[in-house]
Enzyme design. Structure first.
Site, PDB file in Angstrom:
ATOM      1  N   ARG A   1      -1.510  -4.756   3.682  1.00  0.00           N
ATOM      2  CA  ARG A   1      -1.447  -3.546   4.946  1.00  0.00           C
ATOM      3  C   ARG A   1       0.046  -4.021   5.360  1.00  0.00           C
ATOM      4  NH1 ARG A   1      -4.949  -3.614  10.545  1.00  0.00           N
ATOM      5  NH2 ARG A   1      -4.096  -1.866  11.360  1.00  0.00           N
TER       6      ARG A   1
ATOM      7  N   ARG B   1       0.732  -1.102  -0.018  1.00  0.00           N
ATOM      8  CA  ARG B   1      -0.074  -0.016  -0.040  1.00  0.00           C
ATOM      9  C   ARG B   1       1.079   1.042  -0.050  1.00  0.00           C
ATOM     10  NH1 ARG B   1      -2.306   1.222   6.037  1.00  0.00           N
ATOM     11  NH2 ARG B   1      -0.696   0.520   7.408  1.00  0.00           N
TER      12      ARG B   1
ATOM     13  N   GLU C   1     -19.076   3.111  -0.715  1.00  0.00           N
ATOM     14  CA  GLU C   1     -18.236   2.474  -1.949  1.00  0.00           C
ATOM     15  C   GLU C   1     -18.776   2.456  -3.281  1.00  0.00           C
ATOM     16  OE1 GLU C   1     -16.410   1.505   1.887  1.00  0.00           O
ATOM     17  OE2 GLU C   1     -18.484   1.149   1.119  1.00  0.00           O
TER      18      GLU C   1
ATOM     19  N   PHE D   1     -14.171  -4.057   0.944  1.00  0.00           N
ATOM     20  CA  PHE D   1     -15.337  -3.243   0.829  1.00  0.00           C
ATOM     21  C   PHE D   1     -15.525  -2.599  -0.543  1.00  0.00           C
ATOM     22  CE2 PHE D   1     -13.881  -1.521   5.303  1.00  0.00           C
ATOM     23  CZ  PHE D   1     -14.658  -2.681   5.644  1.00  0.00           C
TER      24      PHE D   1
ATOM     25  N   ASP E   1      -8.486  -6.841  12.327  1.00  0.00           N
ATOM     26  CA  ASP E   1      -9.968  -6.403  11.980  1.00  0.00           C
ATOM     27  C   ASP E   1     -10.673  -7.778  11.696  1.00  0.00           C
ATOM     28  OD1 ASP E   1      -9.110  -3.946  12.357  1.00  0.00           O
ATOM     29  OD2 ASP E   1      -8.905  -3.441  10.036  1.00  0.00           O
TER      30      ASP E   1
END
Length: 319
Positions: free
Chosen positions: A164, A7, A55, A80, A114
């Site tokens: 990530r 990222r 989104e 998402f 998460d």
């Protein structure tokens, strides 16, 4: 070079495009910091659009910007943007052949704590199935930067899957990068490891382990899953006689399925698939999750030894 997340490479590439491509704009679903588009936002605030936690609206807005001659990069968590925005991606973007670039950050298990609801383990399958969509999964931050820059000049829809968690640097600034052209990271004659994303590093580590046991493993960084590099993959299957695919994604519809679909038509060989089995993710440290989901170098070694036994039986049956 310090480990960096893919990222981060996307954020650096997007910032570079801001200088060289005045028509590039960026959109975010309230996750520009996480997706690293915040660097572009700070430098080019008039070219950044925040749509909030919506989104589907973001993809529709990106489609409108593309129709107006812009090159929009729409970013959010991969789960998402590919899940909630799938219908808009299908009809507003792909059906109309629009020049929209989708950056899905936090792909795979790298979301970590998460948990399952945010872990995209089916995103590649979704994007591969969309007509005209190019699908790219960079192996490190440098390759992610190059892919981001390259896709701005590649007409049509593009999906970039980003992670990530930091990953080791495996490519350099001088390495040639071309969309649709896989990279042979290591030569080998006994078996081919075809990997993408963070799993390229694990495939190289597995190849080192196998070499100590006298097994020569070719390692291919298949950073573009659609379109596949037919020549490189078919040649590897023909020359090594066995293939193991390695991905941080479901074994259904991802890299393994794409390679199998190709090879069954060009040069069928014994195959094994290292990836997430037919299940959802779970909460935990990303490194621990890779172990729990059997995506470590040792797991690749086990798959290689299994496919080599099948290769021996197949060769023996032809004798």
């Amino acid at each position: 070079m310090a480990d960096k997340a893919t990222r981060d490479g996307f954020g650096e590439g997007l910032l570079e495009l801001g200088k060289t491509h005045p028509n590039v704009v960026a959109l975010s679903g309230d996750l520009e910091d996480s997706a690293r588009a915040i660097w572009f936002k700070k430098q080019y605030p008039e070219r950044f659009f925040s749509v909030g936690i919506a989104e589907a609206d973001m993809i529709g807005t990106a489609a409108g910007l593309a129709l107006a001659g812009k090159i929009p990069f729409a970013c959010s968590f991969s789960q998402f943007v590919t899940g909630k925005g799938l219908e808009q991606l299908r009809l507003a973007v792909c059906y109309q052949r629009l020049n929209v670039k989708i950056a899905g950050s936090h792909g795979g298990l790298s979301v970590g704590p998460d948990g399952a609801t945010a872990e995209a383990l089916e995103d590649i399958a979704h994007m591969r199935s969309l007509p005209l969509m190019t699908v790219i999964v960079p192996c490190d931050a440098m390759e992610a930067k190059k892919a981001t820059i390259a896709c701005a000049d590649s007409p049509g829809p593009v999906f970039l899957r980003l992670g990530r968690a930091p990953v080791p640097a495996m490519t350099t600034a001088t390495d040639v990068y071309r969309i649709g052209q896989a990279t042979v990271m290591r030569p080998g004659d006994d078996v081919t490891l075809v990997a993408c994303g963070v799993m390229v590093a694990h495939a190289l580590q597995a190849a080192d382990q196998l070499a100590r046991e006298g097994i020569s493993a070719r390692v291919i960084n298949c950073h573009t899953l659609k379109p596949l590099d037919r020549e490189t993959l078919a040649a590897a299957a023909r020359e090594t006689g066995a293939v193991v695919t390695v991905e941080e994604h479901s074994v259904i519809g991802g890299l393994g399925g794409a390679v199998a679909e190709l090879l069954v038509k060009t040069h069928p060989v014994p195959m094994r698939f290292v990836g997430v089995q037919d299940r959802f993710g779970t909460s935990g440290d990303p490194a621990e999750l890779l172990k729990a989901f059997h995506l470590m170098p040792d797991d690749i070694v086990v798959a290689v030894k299994d496919v080599l036994l099948l290769k021996q039986r197949t060769v023996g049956s032809r004798a």
